[in-house]
Design a protein around this motif. Structure first.
Motif, PDB file in Angstrom:
ATOM      1  N   PRO A  92      13.714 -99.534  84.208  1.00  0.00           N
ATOM      2  CA  PRO A  92      14.147 -98.756  85.303  1.00  0.00           C
ATOM      3  C   PRO A  92      12.857 -98.429  86.439  1.00  0.00           C
ATOM      4  O   PRO A  92      11.833 -98.351  86.183  1.00  0.00           O
ATOM      5  N   THR A  93      13.487 -98.240  87.647  1.00  0.00           N
ATOM      6  CA  THR A  93      12.451 -98.152  88.776  1.00  0.00           C
ATOM      7  C   THR A  93      11.752 -96.898  88.541  1.00  0.00           C
ATOM      8  O   THR A  93      10.534 -96.634  88.949  1.00  0.00           O
ATOM      9  N   LYS A  94      12.377 -95.644  87.793  1.00  0.00           N
ATOM     10  CA  LYS A  94      11.607 -94.510  87.559  1.00  0.00           C
ATOM     11  C   LYS A  94      10.569 -94.732  86.609  1.00  0.00           C
ATOM     12  O   LYS A  94       9.362 -94.079  86.994  1.00  0.00           O
ATOM     13  N   LEU A  95      10.563 -95.496  85.671  1.00  0.00           N
ATOM     14  CA  LEU A  95       9.213 -95.937  85.015  1.00  0.00           C
ATOM     15  C   LEU A  95       8.398 -96.717  85.536  1.00  0.00           C
ATOM     16  O   LEU A  95       6.930 -96.562  85.274  1.00  0.00           O
ATOM     17  N   ASP A 115       4.395 -95.959  86.007  1.00  0.00           N
ATOM     18  CA  ASP A 115       3.276 -97.074  85.617  1.00  0.00           C
ATOM     19  C   ASP A 115       2.331 -97.137  86.705  1.00  0.00           C
ATOM     20  O   ASP A 115       1.187 -97.338  86.499  1.00  0.00           O
ATOM     21  N   LEU A 116       2.614 -97.229  87.727  1.00  0.00           N
ATOM     22  CA  LEU A 116       2.149 -97.455  89.304  1.00  0.00           C
ATOM     23  C   LEU A 116       1.194 -96.118  89.136  1.00  0.00           C
ATOM     24  O   LEU A 116       0.094 -96.295  89.527  1.00  0.00           O
ATOM     25  N   TYR A 117       1.685 -94.781  89.054  1.00  0.00           N
ATOM     26  CA  TYR A 117       0.773 -93.693  88.912  1.00  0.00           C
ATOM     27  C   TYR A 117      -0.351 -93.789  88.121  1.00  0.00           C
ATOM     28  O   TYR A 117      -1.636 -93.398  88.185  1.00  0.00           O
ATOM     29  N   VAL A 118       0.030 -94.351  86.731  1.00  0.00           N
ATOM     30  CA  VAL A 118      -1.196 -94.183  85.688  1.00  0.00           C
ATOM     31  C   VAL A 118      -2.149 -95.367  86.179  1.00  0.00           C
ATOM     32  O   VAL A 118      -3.197 -95.155  86.076  1.00  0.00           O
ATOM     33  N   ALA A 167       0.511 -88.564  82.311  1.00  0.00           N
ATOM     34  CA  ALA A 167       1.541 -89.499  82.854  1.00  0.00           C
ATOM     35  C   ALA A 167       2.110 -90.430  81.848  1.00  0.00           C
ATOM     36  O   ALA A 167       3.483 -90.659  81.794  1.00  0.00           O
ATOM     37  N   VAL A 168       1.468 -90.973  81.041  1.00  0.00           N
ATOM     38  CA  VAL A 168       1.930 -91.841  79.957  1.00  0.00           C
ATOM     39  C   VAL A 168       2.763 -90.909  78.810  1.00  0.00           C
ATOM     40  O   VAL A 168       3.936 -91.206  78.558  1.00  0.00           O
ATOM     41  N   CYS A 169       2.343 -89.656  78.707  1.00  0.00           N
ATOM     42  CA  CYS A 169       3.287 -88.930  77.974  1.00  0.00           C
ATOM     43  C   CYS A 169       4.593 -88.516  78.526  1.00  0.00           C
ATOM     44  O   CYS A 169       5.770 -88.588  78.144  1.00  0.00           O
TER      45      CYS A 169
END
Length: 115
Positions: free
Chosen positions: A24-27, A31-34, A73-75
Protein backbone atom coordinates in the motif's frame (compact mmCIF):
# COMPACT_ATOMS: atom_id res chain seq x y z
CA UNK A 1 28.54 -20.42 -12.81
CA UNK A 2 28.47 -16.63 -13.15
CA UNK A 3 25.54 -16.82 -15.55
CA UNK A 4 23.36 -18.75 -13.07
CA UNK A 5 24.28 -16.33 -10.29
CA UNK A 6 23.26 -13.38 -12.45
CA UNK A 7 20.02 -15.13 -13.38
CA UNK A 8 19.29 -15.86 -9.72
CA UNK A 9 19.96 -12.25 -8.76
CA UNK A 10 17.68 -10.98 -11.52
CA UNK A 11 14.94 -13.39 -10.43
CA UNK A 12 15.33 -12.24 -6.84
CA UNK A 13 15.11 -8.55 -7.76
CA UNK A 14 12.11 -9.21 -10.00
CA UNK A 15 10.25 -11.04 -7.22
CA UNK A 16 11.08 -8.28 -4.73
CA UNK A 17 9.91 -5.63 -7.18
CA UNK A 18 6.62 -7.42 -7.85
CA UNK A 19 6.01 -7.99 -4.13
CA UNK A 20 6.74 -4.34 -3.31
CA UNK A 21 4.39 -3.19 -6.07
CA UNK A 22 1.53 -4.71 -4.07
CA UNK A 23 2.51 -2.73 -0.96
CA UNK A 24 0.00 0.00 0.00
CA UNK A 25 1.01 3.61 -0.65
CA UNK A 26 0.86 4.45 3.05
CA UNK A 27 3.61 1.94 3.78
CA UNK A 28 5.69 3.16 0.83
CA UNK A 29 5.58 6.70 2.24
CA UNK A 30 6.80 5.42 5.60
CA UNK A 31 9.57 3.50 3.83
CA UNK A 32 10.63 6.65 2.02
CA UNK A 33 10.72 8.53 5.34
CA UNK A 34 12.93 5.82 6.87
CA UNK A 35 15.32 5.96 3.91
CA UNK A 36 15.45 9.76 4.21
CA UNK A 37 16.26 9.60 7.93
CA UNK A 38 19.00 7.00 7.44
CA UNK A 39 20.52 8.90 4.51
CA UNK A 40 20.54 12.09 6.60
CA UNK A 41 22.46 10.22 9.31
CA UNK A 42 24.98 9.02 6.70
CA UNK A 43 25.43 12.57 5.41
CA UNK A 44 26.09 13.79 8.94
CA UNK A 45 28.67 11.06 9.54
CA UNK A 46 30.38 11.85 6.22
CA UNK A 47 30.42 15.56 7.08
CA UNK A 48 31.94 14.78 10.45
CA UNK A 49 34.61 12.63 8.79
CA UNK A 50 35.54 15.45 6.39
CA UNK A 51 35.24 18.53 8.59
CA UNK A 52 35.69 17.20 12.10
CA UNK A 53 33.53 16.81 15.17
CA UNK A 54 34.37 19.82 17.30
CA UNK A 55 31.00 20.10 19.03
CA UNK A 56 30.73 16.34 19.47
CA UNK A 57 27.45 16.59 21.39
CA UNK A 58 25.84 18.30 18.41
CA UNK A 59 27.05 15.64 16.01
CA UNK A 60 25.93 12.85 18.30
CA UNK A 61 22.54 14.49 18.83
CA UNK A 62 21.96 14.85 15.11
CA UNK A 63 22.85 11.28 14.30
CA UNK A 64 20.85 9.87 17.21
CA UNK A 65 17.89 11.99 16.17
CA UNK A 66 17.98 10.54 12.66
CA UNK A 67 18.50 6.97 13.79
CA UNK A 68 15.88 7.21 16.54
CA UNK A 69 13.33 8.69 14.16
CA UNK A 70 14.03 5.92 11.66
CA UNK A 71 13.54 3.25 14.33
CA UNK A 72 10.26 4.83 15.44
CA UNK A 73 9.10 4.99 11.82
CA UNK A 74 9.87 1.30 11.36
CA UNK A 75 7.79 0.58 14.46
CA UNK A 76 4.98 2.67 12.98
CA UNK A 77 5.22 0.70 9.73
CA UNK A 78 4.96 -2.59 11.61
CA UNK A 79 1.88 -1.39 13.50
CA UNK A 80 0.12 0.10 10.45
CA UNK A 81 0.71 -2.91 8.19
CA UNK A 82 -2.60 -4.73 7.72
CA UNK A 83 -0.88 -8.06 7.05
CA UNK A 84 0.65 -8.06 10.54
CA UNK A 85 -1.65 -10.21 12.67
CA UNK A 86 -0.18 -9.03 15.95
CA UNK A 87 -1.45 -5.44 15.57
CA UNK A 88 -4.63 -6.03 13.58
CA UNK A 89 -6.87 -4.60 16.31
CA UNK A 90 -4.76 -1.44 16.72
CA UNK A 91 -6.21 1.53 14.84
CA UNK A 92 -3.83 3.41 12.55
CA UNK A 93 -4.65 6.68 14.33
CA UNK A 94 -3.47 5.26 17.64
CA UNK A 95 -0.25 3.98 16.08
CA UNK A 96 0.41 7.40 14.56
CA UNK A 97 -0.33 9.11 17.89
CA UNK A 98 2.18 6.79 19.59
CA UNK A 99 4.71 7.65 16.87
CA UNK A 100 4.23 11.39 17.40
CA UNK A 101 4.41 11.13 21.19
CA UNK A 102 7.57 9.00 21.09
CA UNK A 103 9.16 11.42 18.61
CA UNK A 104 8.34 14.29 20.94
CA UNK A 105 10.00 12.52 23.88
CA UNK A 106 12.99 11.54 21.72
CA UNK A 107 13.59 15.08 20.56
CA UNK A 108 13.14 16.55 24.03
CA UNK A 109 15.87 14.20 25.27
CA UNK A 110 18.06 15.12 22.31
CA UNK A 111 17.60 18.85 22.96
CA UNK A 112 18.51 18.27 26.59
CA UNK A 113 21.64 16.40 25.48
CA UNK A 114 22.71 19.37 23.36
CA UNK A 115 23.17 21.37 26.53
Amino acid sequence: MARSTTKDAQALFQSLRSAYAATPTKLKVIDLYVVFAVMTAFVQVAYMAVVGSFPFNSFLSGVLSCVGTAVLAVCLRIQVNKENKEFKDLPAERAFADFVLCNLVLHLVIMNFLG
